[in-house]
Scaffold this motif. Structure first.
Motif, mmCIF file in Angstrom:
data_model
loop_
_atom_site.group_PDB
_atom_site.id
_atom_site.type_symbol
_atom_site.label_atom_id
_atom_site.label_comp_id
_atom_site.label_asym_id
_atom_site.label_seq_id
_atom_site.Cartn_x
_atom_site.Cartn_y
_atom_site.Cartn_z
ATOM 1 N N HIS A 1 -4.607 2.029 -4.967
ATOM 2 C CA HIS A 1 -4.321 2.609 -3.685
ATOM 3 C C HIS A 1 -5.497 2.744 -2.852
ATOM 4 O O HIS A 1 -5.688 1.833 -1.758
ATOM 5 C CB HIS A 1 -3.830 3.792 -3.417
ATOM 6 C CG HIS A 1 -3.176 4.421 -2.275
ATOM 7 N ND1 HIS A 1 -4.083 4.717 -1.332
ATOM 8 C CD2 HIS A 1 -2.002 4.141 -1.737
ATOM 9 C CE1 HIS A 1 -3.485 5.079 0.003
ATOM 10 N NE2 HIS A 1 -2.368 4.891 -0.110
ATOM 11 N N LEU B 1 0.848 -1.252 0.061
ATOM 12 C CA LEU B 1 0.041 -0.172 -0.105
ATOM 13 C C LEU B 1 0.888 1.248 0.057
ATOM 14 O O LEU B 1 0.523 2.121 -0.720
ATOM 15 C CB LEU B 1 -0.806 0.006 1.209
ATOM 16 C CG LEU B 1 -1.748 1.003 1.359
ATOM 17 C CD1 LEU B 1 -2.758 1.139 0.181
ATOM 18 C CD2 LEU B 1 -2.601 1.128 2.602
ATOM 19 N N ASP C 1 -3.504 4.535 7.977
ATOM 20 C CA ASP C 1 -2.966 5.604 7.229
ATOM 21 C C ASP C 1 -1.591 5.988 7.965
ATOM 22 O O ASP C 1 -0.665 6.541 7.209
ATOM 23 C CB ASP C 1 -3.868 6.547 7.175
ATOM 24 C CG ASP C 1 -4.954 6.361 6.564
ATOM 25 O OD1 ASP C 1 -4.944 5.385 5.590
ATOM 26 O OD2 ASP C 1 -5.999 6.998 6.699
ATOM 27 N N ARG D 1 -6.489 -0.161 0.246
ATOM 28 C CA ARG D 1 -6.644 0.521 1.507
ATOM 29 C C ARG D 1 -8.069 0.156 2.048
ATOM 30 O O ARG D 1 -8.070 -0.335 3.249
ATOM 31 C CB ARG D 1 -6.562 2.054 1.345
ATOM 32 C CG ARG D 1 -6.813 2.791 2.725
ATOM 33 C CD ARG D 1 -6.587 4.245 2.457
ATOM 34 N NE ARG D 1 -7.016 4.873 3.686
ATOM 35 C CZ ARG D 1 -8.140 5.579 3.801
ATOM 36 N NH1 ARG D 1 -9.027 5.378 3.031
ATOM 37 N NH2 ARG D 1 -8.236 6.191 4.977
#
Length: 271
Positions: free
Chosen positions: A40, A30, A85, A44
Motif C-alpha cells: 500500500h 490502492l 487519500d 501510494r
C-alpha cells in the motif's frame, strides 16, 4: 495503463508530463490494499510521484502573487496527497475532478492565512482572492477594465465589500525598511530606513530656546537689547551702534562678552 515503475522518479521529472490517463485504476487497486502494508505504501508513493505535475501546474499558476513558488509547490503537494487519500474510487468520479478543487483549496487557504502583511477580515480575504478571475472575465466580456460596481455585481457582493477587497490588496505584501534598490546600473538607492527618521533640527532649537530664555531675562537691559536687535531684528553692528550712540567696536565687544557669558552658563561644566 502501463504498470508503475518501482524505481523512484528523478527530481527533474517533477515538472514533466501531466497525463493522468488510467490513474483511477491504480487508485482502485490502492483502495483494495490493506492500509499500512508495504505494498500500500509503495503504490501510494508511486501514485503521488505520478501526479506531482498537477501540484507543479497549480503552484506555477499562483506564483508571482507575493508567495514563493517553492512554498506554493509544497502546499499544493500536500493538497495532492490529501486528495489521493480521500479519493473514493467507488464513486467512479474522475480523479482530476476531485483532486484539482482539493489542491486549489489548500493553496487558497495558504494565501488567506499566510499571505497578508496585516490583519484583514476573512470575508475580505475571500472576496480579494476572487477579484482577479472576476476582473479577467469582465475584461474579456466588456473589452475594457470593469468598474467597482460591475465587479461587485459579478461577485454578487455589496459595493462596499468589493471596494474594501480591492483596497485590501495593498495590505497583502509590505516592503522592509531595510530593503535597498538600484535606480540604475551606476546609481545605488539607499534603503527606506536611511531616508526616514532623520533628526529634526527644530527639537534642538526648542531645547536651546528653553535653556536660554531665563538667562536672557537676567541680562542687563542694554545687553538684552543689543542681542535682540542683532539676532532678531537682523540689524548690523553699525545700525545698532548708531541707535545706541556708541561705536561699532563697543557693540562688537558687548555681543562677544554677552554670548560668552550665556555660553558659560548654559553649557555644563566639564570636570
Amino acid at each position: 495503463m502501463t504498470p508503475l515503475s518501482t524505481s523512484r522518479p528523478r527530481p527533474t521529472r517533477r515538472h514533466g508530463r501531466n497525463s493522468y490517463d488510467g490513474i483511477e485504476e491504480w487508485l482502485t487497486k490502492l483502495a483494495d490494499l490493506p492500509p499500512g502494508s508495504a505494498e500500500h505504501s509503495r503504490m501510494r508513493t508511486q501514485i503521488q510521484h505520478l501526479c506531482l505535475p498537477l501540484a507543479d501546474h497549480i503552484a506555477r499558476r499562483y506564483s508571482g502573487r507575493g508567495q514563493h513558488y517553492e512554498d506554493l509547490y509544497q502546499v499544493a503537494s500536500l493538497g495532492l496527497v490529501a486528495a489521493i487519500d480521500r479519493y473514493d474510487a467507488a464513486r467512479e468520479t474522475p480523479f482530476l475532478a476531485f483532486a484539482v478543487p482539493t489542491v486549489l483549496g489548500e493553496v487558497r487557504r495558504h494565501f488567506r492565512d499566510h499571505g497578508w502583511s496585516v490583519r484583514v477580515p476573512r470575508r475580505t480575504k475571500e472576496i480579494q482572492l476572487a477579484l482577479a478571475p472576476a476582473i479577467e472575465t469582465l475584461c474579456h466580456r466588456l473589452s475594457r477594465m470593469p468598474t467597482a460596481i460591475e465587479i461587485a455585481i459579478e461577485l454578487d457582493v455589496d459595493l462596499l465589500e468589493a471596494t474594501q477587497a480591492m483596497l485590501a490588496a495593498n495590505a497583502y505584501t509590505s516592503d522592509s525598511l531595510d530593503t535597498s534598490a538600484y535606480d540604475s546600473d551606476d546609481e545605488y538607492a539607499p534603503s527606506v530606513a536611511n531616508t526616514l527618521g532623520t533628526e529634526d533640527s527644530g527639537y534642538r532649537i526648542t531645547e536651546e530656546a528653553l535653556t536660554l530664555a531665563p538667562l536672557l531675562d537676567e541680562l542687563p537691559p542694554r545687553e538684552r537689547l543689543v542681542l535682540h536687535l542683532r539676532f532678531f531684528g537682523d540689524q548690523t553692528q553699525a545700525q545698532i551702534a548708531e541707535r545706541l550712540g556708541v561705536s561699532q567696536m563697543q557693540v562688537s565687544r558687548i555681543i562677544s562678552r554677552t554670548l560668552a557669558q550665556l555660553r558659560a552658563r548654559a553649557l555644563p561644566r566639564e570636570d
